[in-house]
Scaffold this motif. Structure first.
Motif, mmCIF file in Angstrom:
data_model
loop_
_atom_site.group_PDB
_atom_site.id
_atom_site.type_symbol
_atom_site.label_atom_id
_atom_site.label_comp_id
_atom_site.label_asym_id
_atom_site.label_seq_id
_atom_site.Cartn_x
_atom_site.Cartn_y
_atom_site.Cartn_z
ATOM 1 N N PRO A 21 46.370 48.010 39.697
ATOM 2 C CA PRO A 21 46.694 46.950 38.941
ATOM 3 C C PRO A 21 44.551 45.957 38.994
ATOM 4 O O PRO A 21 44.827 46.011 38.340
ATOM 5 N N LEU A 22 44.658 46.196 39.853
ATOM 6 C CA LEU A 22 43.078 45.978 40.209
ATOM 7 C C LEU A 22 41.997 46.608 39.375
ATOM 8 O O LEU A 22 40.995 45.493 38.803
ATOM 9 N N LEU A 23 41.667 47.643 39.151
ATOM 10 C CA LEU A 23 41.267 48.409 37.867
ATOM 11 C C LEU A 23 41.501 48.116 36.914
ATOM 12 O O LEU A 23 40.397 47.573 36.011
ATOM 13 N N GLY A 24 42.668 48.158 36.980
ATOM 14 C CA GLY A 24 43.478 47.362 35.370
ATOM 15 C C GLY A 24 42.616 46.246 34.504
ATOM 16 O O GLY A 24 42.377 46.360 33.413
ATOM 17 N N ALA A 25 43.001 45.154 35.791
ATOM 18 C CA ALA A 25 42.679 43.674 35.403
ATOM 19 C C ALA A 25 41.025 43.974 34.987
ATOM 20 O O ALA A 25 40.600 43.424 33.802
ATOM 21 N N LEU A 26 40.348 44.953 35.148
ATOM 22 C CA LEU A 26 38.814 45.067 35.210
ATOM 23 C C LEU A 26 38.667 45.707 34.040
ATOM 24 O O LEU A 26 37.324 45.465 33.187
ATOM 25 N N ALA A 27 39.532 46.773 33.723
ATOM 26 C CA ALA A 27 38.999 47.277 31.957
ATOM 27 C C ALA A 27 39.661 47.175 30.535
ATOM 28 O O ALA A 27 39.706 47.343 30.057
ATOM 29 N N MET A 28 40.992 45.032 31.652
ATOM 30 C CA MET A 28 41.100 44.645 30.453
ATOM 31 C C MET A 28 40.174 44.364 29.043
ATOM 32 O O MET A 28 39.322 44.165 29.527
ATOM 33 N N PRO A 29 40.690 44.454 27.161
ATOM 34 C CA PRO A 29 39.837 43.726 26.967
ATOM 35 C C PRO A 29 39.393 42.231 26.830
ATOM 36 O O PRO A 29 40.253 41.916 27.493
#
Length: 270
Positions: free
Chosen positions: A119-127
């Motif tokens: 989830p932390l990495l996903g938040a960084l990769a969001m547009p």
């Protein structure tokens, strides 16, 4: 079956009402929390031995990176495609990565670490699309349609999982129902920026989801089932509180930066 469908409908309704009152990001965060899975796990804990529930928790955590892939795919597709194409692409990403993760059979520590980090990495990769946090207009008819769509999807998944092979059944049961229904209604009505804000909140909420099942698995090996279940909810709520404070701090920083970047138009009197 009726209890599971009722929990799914209640979770989608609560998330939609939170979005209507506080904005898309808050509604997405609430949808990402373990409201459905955590409640169902409590009932399973009453019927099954702790070792079986611990195995279920580990299997749930193994699919969490695939859920983040679903969120990211839907968010990026929302910036260019319509909701139907984004929905198909997101579920294709979820099923393919989920099947690969289940085939890898990672050791439990690696599964827990991946579930907490994704989830932390996903938040960084969001547009990054600008959107002010504000109340959202969601008519009552749309609220009813969201609930009906979520319950229909849950029913279809449960019926299909009952006749599918074991591996596919586990993967189908991990499909993010709220992560499919809420953005599919948000994108055509409110646009890409609102959908990205919703899914970014959903990714943050999944950190509480991961914390719940990691704490449950750890607690079941050391505490009574009731104490482990209470610990899991406490850890999930602490994660949600931390996420809220982090979001408030980020919002305050963004507001200060925006004010500082505006030109000073007021002239001093002579």
């Amino acid at each position: 079956m009726l209890l599971k469908l009722a929990l799914v409908g209640a979770a989608v309704l609560a998330s939609s009402l939170a979005a209507r009152r506080f904005g898309h990001a808050v509604g997405g965060t609430l949808a990402g929390m373990p409201m459905i899975a955590g409640s169902i796990t409590g009932f399973v804990l009453l019927q099954e031995p702790p070792a079986q529930v611990s195995a279920i928790a580990l299997a749930t955590l193994a699919c969490l990176p695939a859920t983040i892939a679903h969120v990211l795919c839907f968010a990026w597709c929302a910036t260019r495609l319509r909701w139907g194409a984004a929905l198909l692409a997101a579920n294709a990403a979820f099923l393919s990565l989920g099947a690969a993760l289940l085939a890898l059979r990672l050791p439990p520590p690696a599964v827990c670490a991946a579930a907490l980090l994704s989830p932390l990495l996903g938040a960084l990769a969001m547009p990054r699309l600008p959107l002010a946090a504000a109340a959202v207009t969601i008519p009552r008819v749309e609220l009813a349609c969201r609930v009906i769509a979520a319950m229909a999807m849950a029913w279809l998944i449960l019926r299909t999982a009952g006749v599918a092979p074991a591996g596919l059944s586990g993967l189908l049961l991990a499909v993010p129902i709220a992560g499919n229904v809420l953005p599919s209604f948000t994108l055509p009505r409110h646009g890409a920026a609102a959908t990205v804000a919703l899914l970014a909140g959903f990714a943050r909420g999944l950190l509480g989801f991961a914390a719940f099942f990691v704490a449950l698995r750890v607690g079941l090996g050391r505490l009574s089932p009731a104490a482990a279940y209470g610990l899991a909810w406490g850890v999930a709520l602490l994660a949600a509180l931390a996420l809220r404070r982090t979001g408030d701090a980020a919002g305050a920083g963004a507001t200060s930066s925006l004010r500082a970047s505006r030109p000073w138009r007021r002239r001093r009197s002579p």
